[in-house]
Design a protein around this motif. Sequence first.
Motif, PDB file in Angstrom:
ATOM      1  N   UNK A   2      23.935  28.383  33.786  1.00  0.00           N
ATOM      2  CA  UNK A   2      25.174  29.132  34.015  1.00  0.00           C
ATOM      3  C   UNK A   2      25.740  29.702  32.731  1.00  0.00           C
ATOM      4  N   UNK A   3      25.866  28.855  31.704  1.00  0.00           N
ATOM      5  CA  UNK A   3      26.499  29.289  30.455  1.00  0.00           C
ATOM      6  C   UNK A   3      25.497  29.501  29.330  1.00  0.00           C
ATOM      7  N   UNK A  58      40.734  26.174  42.828  1.00  0.00           N
ATOM      8  CA  UNK A  58      40.281  25.081  41.958  1.00  0.00           C
ATOM      9  C   UNK A  58      38.937  25.417  41.315  1.00  0.00           C
ATOM     10  N   UNK A  59      38.038  26.028  42.068  1.00  0.00           N
ATOM     11  CA  UNK A  59      36.736  26.413  41.524  1.00  0.00           C
ATOM     12  C   UNK A  59      36.855  27.453  40.437  1.00  0.00           C
ATOM     13  N   UNK A  60      37.743  28.433  40.635  1.00  0.00           N
ATOM     14  CA  UNK A  60      37.961  29.450  39.606  1.00  0.00           C
ATOM     15  C   UNK A  60      38.549  28.819  38.348  1.00  0.00           C
ATOM     16  N   UNK A  61      39.507  27.916  38.552  1.00  0.00           N
ATOM     17  CA  UNK A  61      40.084  27.216  37.397  1.00  0.00           C
ATOM     18  C   UNK A  61      39.050  26.378  36.683  1.00  0.00           C
ATOM     19  N   UNK A  62      38.202  25.706  37.444  1.00  0.00           N
ATOM     20  CA  UNK A  62      37.150  24.885  36.843  1.00  0.00           C
ATOM     21  C   UNK A  62      36.159  25.751  36.076  1.00  0.00           C
ATOM     22  N   UNK A  63      35.801  26.909  36.633  1.00  0.00           N
ATOM     23  CA  UNK A  63      34.909  27.834  35.929  1.00  0.00           C
ATOM     24  C   UNK A  63      35.511  28.231  34.585  1.00  0.00           C
ATOM     25  N   UNK A  64      36.793  28.571  34.576  1.00  0.00           N
ATOM     26  CA  UNK A  64      37.445  28.983  33.328  1.00  0.00           C
ATOM     27  C   UNK A  64      37.454  27.853  32.307  1.00  0.00           C
ATOM     28  N   UNK A  90      28.305  37.453  35.055  1.00  0.00           N
ATOM     29  CA  UNK A  90      27.017  36.801  35.294  1.00  0.00           C
ATOM     30  C   UNK A  90      27.183  35.281  35.331  1.00  0.00           C
ATOM     31  N   UNK A  91      28.012  34.747  34.420  1.00  0.00           N
ATOM     32  CA  UNK A  91      28.265  33.297  34.417  1.00  0.00           C
ATOM     33  C   UNK A  91      28.931  32.852  35.707  1.00  0.00           C
ATOM     34  N   UNK A  92      29.881  33.655  36.192  1.00  0.00           N
ATOM     35  CA  UNK A  92      30.588  33.273  37.418  1.00  0.00           C
ATOM     36  C   UNK A  92      29.641  33.276  38.610  1.00  0.00           C
ATOM     37  N   UNK A  93      28.768  34.276  38.692  1.00  0.00           N
ATOM     38  CA  UNK A  93      27.791  34.331  39.791  1.00  0.00           C
ATOM     39  C   UNK A  93      26.862  33.121  39.712  1.00  0.00           C
TER      40      UNK A  93
END
Length: 196
Positions: free
Chosen positions: A83-84, A139-145, A31-34
């Motif tokens: 988001x979080x 980069x976006x996936x890394x930033x999300x993490x 849910x956070x990623x979406x």
Amino acid sequence: MSVQEPPRTEVATGAGAAAPAAASTTPGPLASFVRFVVCGGGVGLLSGAAVPLLAALMPWALANAAITVASTLLCTELHALFTFGTGRRAGWRRHMQSAGSATVAYGTTCAAVFVLYAVQSSPGLVTQQAVYLGASALAGTGRFLVLRLFVFADPARHGTAADPRGGAPAPTALVPAVPTALVPAVRVRPVLAPAC
């Protein structure tokens, strides 16, 4: 003659240990990623439209820089609240950390395109877009993490509880239920019942 119950007892383990753990409202990873994609993508689309409009009033590089700063601030607030699900605004520390992660993501996409041009002197438009979008996704996936695990991390998820005075989180301890006769008297205190 009535028998009085002994006062209930609790084990004190540190700051905030007496209070029951509140149910976490933090959304799950998916849910956070979406939400991250929706917020980031939505603000990105608005930014893409705003830059040319602002560039009519000032040099394009300055307009791009202004919109980038504004969109990063807006995204950080959206990530904190939506988001979080932190339940509070981001604050300067989180804004700085988020800006740092955005800078690293920007550097990643620039490096990917630079490597593409080093390998192939004149890549086609489709190749450029594929490399750029692939680097952006990575980069976006890394930033999300980074944002989920460090910047907007839920202290309860990591075994810490926020210090009520606003300082560093205090570690929490899991204390098994122990009969009160075995607990030292120093650590046992009565629980005050609310007035009815």
